[in-house]
Design a protein around this motif. Structure first.
Motif, PDB file in Angstrom:
ATOM      1  N   HIS A 295      11.306   4.715  -2.806  1.00 36.90           N
ATOM      2  CA  HIS A 295      10.424   3.815  -2.059  1.00 36.90           C
ATOM      3  C   HIS A 295      10.760   2.342  -2.259  1.00 36.90           C
ATOM      4  CE1 HIS A 295       7.850   6.978  -0.598  1.00 36.90           C
ATOM      5  NE2 HIS A 295       7.843   7.497  -1.799  1.00 36.90           N
TER       6      HIS A 295
ATOM      7  N   PRO B  99       0.801  -1.226   0.000  1.00 40.46           N
ATOM      8  CA  PRO B  99       0.000   0.000   0.000  1.00 40.46           C
ATOM      9  C   PRO B  99       0.838   1.283   0.000  1.00 40.46           C
ATOM     10  CG  PRO B  99      -0.904  -1.570   1.538  1.00 40.46           C
ATOM     11  CD  PRO B  99       0.377  -2.164   1.037  1.00 40.46           C
ATOM     12  N   PHE B 100       2.052   1.256   0.574  1.00 45.24           N
ATOM     13  CA  PHE B 100       2.766   2.533   0.619  1.00 45.24           C
ATOM     14  C   PHE B 100       3.249   2.968  -0.765  1.00 45.24           C
ATOM     15  CE2 PHE B 100       6.324  -0.344   1.715  1.00 45.24           C
ATOM     16  CZ  PHE B 100       7.313   0.113   0.853  1.00 45.24           C
TER      17      PHE B 100
ATOM     18  N   ARG C 257      10.837   8.443  -8.807  1.00 42.28           N
ATOM     19  CA  ARG C 257      10.806   8.675  -7.371  1.00 42.28           C
ATOM     20  C   ARG C 257      10.393   7.405  -6.638  1.00 42.28           C
ATOM     21  NH1 ARG C 257      10.546  13.387  -4.265  1.00 42.28           N
ATOM     22  NH2 ARG C 257       9.789  12.947  -2.165  1.00 42.28           N
TER      23      ARG C 257
ATOM     24  N   GLU D 156       1.312   2.473  -3.440  1.00 44.11           N
ATOM     25  CA  GLU D 156       0.096   3.091  -3.956  1.00 44.11           C
ATOM     26  C   GLU D 156      -0.097   4.468  -3.330  1.00 44.11           C
ATOM     27  OE1 GLU D 156      -3.552   1.024  -3.217  1.00 44.11           O
ATOM     28  OE2 GLU D 156      -4.335   1.624  -5.166  1.00 44.11           O
ATOM     29  N   ALA D 157       0.268   4.576  -2.053  1.00 44.36           N
ATOM     30  CA  ALA D 157       0.157   5.870  -1.375  1.00 44.36           C
ATOM     31  C   ALA D 157       1.050   6.892  -2.072  1.00 44.36           C
ATOM     32  CB  ALA D 157       0.539   5.726   0.092  1.00 44.36           C
ATOM     33  N   ALA D 158       2.248   6.455  -2.460  1.00 47.07           N
ATOM     34  CA  ALA D 158       3.160   7.371  -3.151  1.00 47.07           C
ATOM     35  C   ALA D 158       2.591   7.782  -4.501  1.00 47.07           C
ATOM     36  CB  ALA D 158       4.528   6.712  -3.322  1.00 47.07           C
ATOM     37  N   ARG D 159       1.985   6.799  -5.197  1.00 48.07           N
ATOM     38  CA  ARG D 159       1.379   7.133  -6.486  1.00 48.07           C
ATOM     39  C   ARG D 159       0.237   8.115  -6.298  1.00 48.07           C
ATOM     40  NH1 ARG D 159      -0.737   4.162 -10.894  1.00 48.07           N
ATOM     41  NH2 ARG D 159      -1.597   2.503  -9.605  1.00 48.07           N
ATOM     42  N   ALA D 160      -0.562   7.860  -5.255  1.00 48.71           N
ATOM     43  CA  ALA D 160      -1.702   8.739  -4.996  1.00 48.71           C
ATOM     44  C   ALA D 160      -1.228  10.141  -4.636  1.00 48.71           C
ATOM     45  CB  ALA D 160      -2.563   8.167  -3.873  1.00 48.71           C
ATOM     46  N   ALA D 161      -0.026  10.221  -4.046  1.00 54.03           N
ATOM     47  CA  ALA D 161       0.506  11.533  -3.689  1.00 54.03           C
ATOM     48  C   ALA D 161       1.031  12.264  -4.920  1.00 54.03           C
ATOM     49  CB  ALA D 161       1.617  11.385  -2.651  1.00 54.03           C
ATOM     50  N   GLY D 162       1.134  11.561  -6.056  1.00 56.26           N
ATOM     51  CA  GLY D 162       1.596  12.187  -7.290  1.00 56.26           C
ATOM     52  C   GLY D 162       3.043  11.897  -7.620  1.00 56.26           C
ATOM     53  N   ALA D 163       3.651  10.908  -6.966  1.00 53.99           N
ATOM     54  CA  ALA D 163       5.057  10.612  -7.200  1.00 53.99           C
ATOM     55  C   ALA D 163       5.272  10.046  -8.605  1.00 53.99           C
ATOM     56  CB  ALA D 163       5.559   9.619  -6.156  1.00 53.99           C
ATOM     57  N   SER D 164       6.417  10.395  -9.215  1.00 57.79           N
ATOM     58  CA  SER D 164       6.746   9.882 -10.543  1.00 57.79           C
ATOM     59  C   SER D 164       7.360   8.491 -10.416  1.00 57.79           C
ATOM     60  CB  SER D 164       7.736  10.816 -11.206  1.00 57.79           C
ATOM     61  OG  SER D 164       8.903  10.891 -10.418  1.00 57.79           O
TER      62      SER D 164
END
Lengths: 569, 299
Positions: free
Chosen positions: B208, B189-190, B203, B192-200
């Motif tokens: 991660h 999940p973390f 990154r 996905e959390a990074a993706r949801a935050a807009g991470a490329s």
């Protein structure tokens, strides 16, 4: 005389004491509920009674556990391993929380149930299989003959828990220990399983030791209740009394924190402008077929439309597998929808390219269910909570720590934890970190996917209070997803009920809950455990089966703002 | 200028304090491994100055002399001489230097090559994944000694080619490990959390995924250092490794094998060095892995 007497039980894991001087009785044929939050020692107590605690690395440091049998009392703490094996699964049985992992995946259901008969009743294979069939039949398993040759993965969670119960009750035990047997199940399935346990208890005349954190379940099933905290008994009494007038402060706190259906919803913000509009959204998953099998596609979300105003909370409720998480992810395009339209603050999310999409995510953040897995374990808190802000260039590396401190303060954590790592926090604190992370970019929308399902009730209460407070202070809109309709009621201005990929009913919270129109909504509401033992439901309550929604049916306005799926009403 | 000086003086005690803290955290075995590693590094670095003789200098009249304390011991040849009368100690020291360089370079090249391929494969998925994993399967199917021999036969066995060949060794292990870890982590999940935050993608990969995949890589790195030392000795033994008279620990063991019944010291001295190298590397690798994991650090 009680069936089981526990006296001054002490259980220790290494130097930590999990259970301290605990005494209680389980009456013959009665039901005792052990209630407490995580770490209260309730599971350690249950495992001690079967002497399975040694396997978990604990030991019984003192006290007695006496089983009063026809032939005289037996002290379980003093038994040797062969006598214990004769006891387990025979006179005392246990069912566990996870029906998914408590069954062996490579053995058929029939083999696993039959094993109990072979082991304790010395039956032949053929006899044992016949007995297994009867056992499955007695737990109201549909089509028991066919189930014998099925494997656990072919059964749903509710059916698997029925298999577990059939195994536990195969030898007609005197005592059944049920360790959170319905926690992993949907609320409608939970109601069925609780019913089943009550029925079988009356049939066999066994005693039940029910371990749970859910006050609603306690009210439904127990005669007596023991409230545990930090391994100590804080209160004991008859269920009706404890619910009417809890004496200990902790019991009162626990009662107050338990979300109760019918305790009202926040007032809808007046004349809110639209922030999010979703039209006819469909998300499709392709399932790769096996050899010579065609690829199939499954619509996890089918033609869903919804809207959300500024500073409004829309509660999305439904059972596991109904597509509510997929819907949430589709709205943020973490999962690519097949068709439909999404407008976020006037911007077209569906048409956004990769770079635009990343920029759009600044306005819509997400909070996940599992606070343990949704934080990168290798990053310190000041990096974690400011990551979205760093990505979107809201904050410079220099001001990062200041921002982190501000964010932590706004979610009720101390500022000086900025250099710690996620594993140094409790579940509730981690969920606060996740919320702080979402807040770092001042989003307009937060999609919260079961944000409190993994938390203890009192912690969950604090987290939902925090979200309400943030909404009032910062005007954030929430799409709040949960399987727990009581939690949804507490936080939501409006509710959408999801069933098999479609929204079957939506409207203002109180309108939907007080006047449910769709049969599925009615069934969902009827399944919620009453938190009042006096209002315990009739003994057997057949739940109406709900047919799958027909494709193409539209939502009809039943009352102002209250829409119901056409084919239902 | 003044600032730099201040920075320098304050940096030095900090560094010392850091070293002292690391030493304080280590247990007995780890301290022993640190000592062995430091000693080996110093000895290898200053081999030309420490060694009493030229590693290739022959003295046929003093062939096969035993180490100190034995009959027929010859003064000046502390650990004896080999079949051509060369000083075993001097050859071992020079061999240690070369072997350490080869192993470190080889393992690093393998790590970078395999790690990158595994990362790309795990994150990209699809056709990229198929191609990379196909190459990994092919690599596993062909005995590496064969590839190594072929490469050395075609390009000649210079040190540079040798480093490349040793670097190729084990890349598929790294690729498989990293890919497996990446695929496990990508489902967390973390991420996905990074993706949801807009991470490329970059990154996510470097901030991660990679830091969380380091632990098994460190373990594999330490394992492959010992394997590379052994591979190098195999190649030397087959005559395709570093060419005589240049000494490596592997080639000394390989050639000395013939004299094992009569002059065991020719083998024992470099073998002991190989043992010490692998011991230190493995212990330090485990220790490094635990220190790199924040979850284990304060236990």
């Amino acid at each position: 005389m009680p069936l089981l007497s526990v006296r001054n039980l002490k259980v220790a894991f290494g130097a930590t004491e999990a259970v301290r001087e605990l005494s209680f009785d389980v009456p013959t044929g009665g039901t005792l509920a052990l209630v407490g939050e995580s770490g209260s020692g309730k599971s350690a107590t249950a495992l001690s009674i079967l002497r399975l605690i040694e396997r978990e690395g604990g030991r019984i440091a003192g006290g007695t556990i006496t089983l009063h049998e026809d032939l005289g009392p037996v002290d379980i703490t003093a038994l040797d391993e062969p006598s214990l094996r004769a006891l387990r699964g025979n006179r005392i049985s246990m069912i566990f929380q996870e029906p998914m992992t408590s069954l062996n995946p490579v053995l058929t259901v029939g083999n696993q149930v039959a094993e109990v008969f072979i082991r304790h009743r010395y039956m032949s294979n053929r006899q044992a299989l016949a007995a297994a069939r009867d056992a499955l039949d007695s737990v109201r398993m549909p089509d028991p003959q066919r189930r014998l040759s099925q494997y656990p993965h072919e059964l749903s969670g509710g059916l698997r828990q029925r298999v577990m119960i059939a195994m536990a009750l195969a030898c007609r035990p005197r005592l059944l220990i049920a360790d959170e047997p319905t926690t992993a199940l949907d609320v409608t399935t939970q109601a069925e399983i609780l019913n089943l346990i009550r029925e079988l208890q009356a049939e066999i005349g066994m005693a039940v030791l029910f371990i749970t954190h859910d006050m609603g379940v306690v009210a439904e099933i127990a005669d007596r209740i023991v409230v545990l905290r930090d391994g100590r008994k804080v209160e004991e009494g008859a269920v009706a009394e404890v619910f009417r007038a809890p004496r200990h402060a902790y019991s009162q706190q626990l009662m107050a924190a338990t979300p109760k259906l019918g305790s009202g919803s926040p007032a809808a913000p007046a004349g809110a402008a639209k922030l999010l509009e979703v039209r006819d959204l469909t998300t499709r998953f392709t399932v790769r077929g096996g050899f010579l099998e065609e690829r199939r596609s499954i619509d996890a979300v089918r033609g869903v439309s919804l809207s959300l105003g500024r500073a409004e909370t829309l509660g999305l409720v439904g059972e596991s597998g109904c597509g509510k998480s997929t819907l949430a992810r589709s709205i943020l395009r973490l999962v690519e929808p097949a068709s439909g339209g999404i407008l976020l603050d006037g911007q077209d999310v569906m048409r956004a390219g990769r770079v635009e999409l990343r920029a759009l995510r600044r306005h819509a953040q997400m909070v996940f269910q599992d606070p343990y897995a949704s934080l990168n374990p290798r990053l310190p808190v000041h990096d974690l909570v400011t990551e979205p802000a760093r990505i979107h260039g809201v904050v410079t590396a220099r001001d990062q720590r200041d921002l982190a401190a501000t964010l932590l303060k706004s979610v009720g954590l101390e500022e000086d934890v900025v250099d710690r790592y996620p594993h140094q926090f409790s579940g509730g604190q981690r969920q606060r970190l996740c919320i702080a992370r979402a807040l770092s970019v001042k989003p307009k929308l937060i999609v919260a996917d079961e944000p409190v399902s993994a938390l203890d009730v009192s912690i969950a209460r604090q987290v939902t209070d925090l979200m309400l407070e943030l909404q009032q202070r910062e005007g954030i809109s929430f799409l709040f997803i949960s399987h727990d309709i009581a939690v949804i009621e507490r936080v939501s201005h409006r509710i959408a009920v999801m069933y098999r990929g479609e929204i079957v009913e939506t409207g203002p919270s109180q309108a939907v809950l007080r006047d449910p129109r769709h049969p599925y909504t009615r069934r969902l509401l009827a399944s919620v455990p009453r938190t009042d033992p006096a209002g315990r439901r009739a003994f057997v309550q057949p739940l109406p089966a709900v047919s799958s929604p027909q494709p193409g049916a539209r939502l009809r306005e039943a009352a102002p703002g209250h829409f119901v799926r056409e084919n239902a009403a | 200028m003044a600032e730099a000086v201040v920075g320098n003086t304050s940096a030095r005690p900090a560094l010392l304090a850091h070293a002292a803290r690391i030493w304080g955290d280590a247990n007995g075995v780890q301290r022993a491994a640190i000592c062995v590693a430091v000693l080996l590094l110093i000895v290898a670095a200053f081999a030309p100055f420490i060694a009493p003789h030229e590693p290739t200098a022959q003295s046929l009249i003093s062939r096969l002399r035993p180490p100190i304390g034995f009959e027929r011991f010859k003064d000046g040849y502390l650990l004896g001489t080999d079949e051509l009368g060369r000083d075993v100690l001097s050859r071992s020291l020079h061999g240690l230097q070369l072997t350490l360089i080869l192993a470190a370079l080889g393992a690093t090249i393998g790590l970078l090559l395999g790690g990158t391929l595994g990362l790309v494969s795990g994150i990209a998925g699809g056709i990229v994944d198929d191609v990379v994993m196909g190459a990994v399967d092919a690599q596993i199917a062909i005995p590496f000694t064969l590839i190594a021999l072929l490469t050395l036969a075609i390009f000649g066995s210079s040190i540079e080619v040798m480093v490349l060949v040793l670097g190729l060794y084990g890349w598929e292990q790294y690729a498989r490990i990293v890919r497996g870890e990446v695929r496990r982590l990508m489902a967390m999940p973390f991420i996905e959390a990074a993706r949801a935050a807009g991470a490329s993608g970059g990154r996510i990969a470097f901030r991660h995924v990679l830091p969380n995949a380091v632990s098994p890589l460190v373990v594999q790195f330490t394992l492959s250092i010992s394997n590379i030392v052994l591979l190098e000795s195999t190649l030397s033994f087959l005559g395709m490794g570093v060419q005589p008279p240049t000494a490596t620990l592997g080639s000394m063991v390989g050639i000395g094998r013939d004299y094992l019944p009569t002059a065991p010291w020719i083998v024992i001295v470099p073998a002991m060095m190989i043992l010490l190298v692998t011991f230190a590397v493995q212990i330090l690798g485990d220790w490094l892995r635990d220190r790199a994991d924040v979850r284990l650090r304060d236990r």
